[in-house]
Design a protein around this motif. Structure first.
Motif, PDB file in Angstrom:
ATOM      1  N   TYR A  15     -90.368  29.265   9.714  1.00 25.77           N
ATOM      2  CA  TYR A  15     -90.955  28.604  10.888  1.00 25.77           C
ATOM      3  C   TYR A  15     -92.048  29.494  11.449  1.00 25.77           C
ATOM      4  N   HIS A  50     -89.100  25.845   2.258  1.00 30.61           N
ATOM      5  CA  HIS A  50     -90.033  25.009   3.013  1.00 30.61           C
ATOM      6  C   HIS A  50     -90.612  25.817   4.166  1.00 30.61           C
ATOM      7  N   PHE A  52     -92.634  25.414   7.933  1.00 34.42           N
ATOM      8  CA  PHE A  52     -92.991  24.507   9.019  1.00 34.42           C
ATOM      9  C   PHE A  52     -93.904  25.256   9.988  1.00 34.42           C
ATOM     10  N   GLU A  54     -96.021  25.137  13.478  1.00 31.65           N
ATOM     11  CA  GLU A  54     -96.139  24.465  14.781  1.00 31.65           C
ATOM     12  C   GLU A  54     -97.442  24.872  15.446  1.00 31.65           C
ATOM     13  N   PRO A  68     -91.882  19.588  17.522  1.00 33.93           N
ATOM     14  CA  PRO A  68     -91.374  18.751  16.422  1.00 33.93           C
ATOM     15  C   PRO A  68     -91.175  19.515  15.121  1.00 33.93           C
ATOM     16  N   GLN A  69     -92.020  20.499  14.845  1.00 30.48           N
ATOM     17  CA  GLN A  69     -91.871  21.255  13.607  1.00 30.48           C
ATOM     18  C   GLN A  69     -90.620  22.136  13.632  1.00 30.48           C
ATOM     19  N   ALA A  71     -87.931  21.308  15.318  1.00 32.17           N
ATOM     20  CA  ALA A  71     -86.850  20.344  15.121  1.00 32.17           C
ATOM     21  C   ALA A  71     -86.702  19.994  13.637  1.00 32.17           C
ATOM     22  N   SER A  72     -87.832  19.847  12.947  1.00 36.58           N
ATOM     23  CA  SER A  72     -87.794  19.553  11.509  1.00 36.58           C
ATOM     24  C   SER A  72     -87.223  20.719  10.717  1.00 36.58           C
ATOM     25  N   ARG A  75     -83.473  20.644  11.079  1.00 37.07           N
ATOM     26  CA  ARG A  75     -82.859  19.607  10.243  1.00 37.07           C
ATOM     27  C   ARG A  75     -82.848  20.026   8.773  1.00 37.07           C
ATOM     28  N   ASN A  76     -83.971  20.592   8.324  1.00 36.29           N
ATOM     29  CA  ASN A  76     -84.078  21.001   6.930  1.00 36.29           C
ATOM     30  C   ASN A  76     -83.102  22.129   6.611  1.00 36.29           C
ATOM     31  N   LYS A  79     -79.622  20.837   6.383  1.00 36.37           N
ATOM     32  CA  LYS A  79     -79.412  20.124   5.118  1.00 36.37           C
ATOM     33  C   LYS A  79     -79.201  21.106   3.968  1.00 36.37           C
TER      34      LYS A  79
END
Length: 235
Positions: A15, A50, A52, A54, A68-69, A71-72, A75-76, A79
């Motif tokens: 991030y 991955h 992300f 922001e 939002p990034q 938050a993504s 979630r990622n 998972k």
């Protein structure tokens, strides 16, 4: 740099946050964060699956709904059942309540500059220490203003500039001290002490003085690195 771990790399999500749209367009800070995270991942045996990025304004920056990034990334990571890597604590947040809120998400965050073993709870503690240090600076400024008033300095309409003047003097003093000890900080970092905790411990071991003659802690060392970065002296 090759991984220091013999086992297969563990998955991680990166991030990266840039605080203004102008910085995002120019790429300011992105390369430095990406390099720091990749270097950390290589050293600690992580594979960044991955990334992300922001780009947001300072207004409301600590509201997850405005990130939002992040938050993504959460979630990622949930998972993949892996941690989120962040280069520096302030790229995640400077707000204690925000970090406290992230703790309930049950996704581990690893701050590269603090080291692999600092869990979300300790991130909350470090943020609280940084917040406390800011409060102490404010208290020192108020005490200086009170002392000036006791000496007869006018702090009303005619003395409105006293606060900023004192604050500027404090900042200049801190900047001067940071520049003075920067060569020692560089030397310690080159010797392999890359995390903030390791840097603080080694500076105490070598007797590198703080501005007020005390001991270095994670929060004060983190603030020193931020000050050097602001002065254009990336450590």
């Amino acid at each position: 740099m090759p991984s220091t771990h013999s086992s297969a790399p563990r998955a991680a999500v990166a991030y990266i946050r840039v605080s203004t749209k102008r910085q995002g367009r120019s790429g300011f800070g992105l390369d430095a964060q990406q390099e720091a995270l990749q270097r950390f991942a290589d050293q600690e045996g992580f594979a960044i699956e991955h990334e992300f990025i922001e780009v947001e304004s300072g207004s409301g920056s600590d509201a997850l709904s405005r990130r939002p990034q992040l938050a993504s990334a959460l979630r990622n990571a949930r998972k993949l059942r892996c941690p989120v890597l962040v280069a520096k604590l302030d790229r995640l947040s400077r707000d204690v309540h925000f970090i406290s809120g992230l703790m309930v998400k049950r996704v581990p965050f690893i701050i590269a500059e603090l080291g692999r073993d600092v869990d979300p709870f300790m991130l909350h503690v470090y943020a609280a220490l940084a917040e406390k240090e800011r409060a102490l600076i404010s208290e020192r400024t108020k005490a200086a203003l009170a002392a000036a008033k006791a000496r007869g300095v006018k702090l009303g309409k005619a003395g409105m500039k006293q606060g900023p003047i004192l604050a500027r003097c404090n900042q200049e003093e801190a900047d001067s001290h940071a520049r003075k000890i920067a060569p020692q900080v560089h030397s310690i970092r080159r010797s392999g002490n890359r995390t903030v905790r390791a840097l603080a411990e080694e500076m105490n071991a070598r007797g590198v003085p703080t501005l007020r003659g005390g001991r270095w802690h994670v929060a004060s060392t983190h603030n020193l690195l931020k000050r050097l970065e602001a002065l254009g002296d990336s450590v």
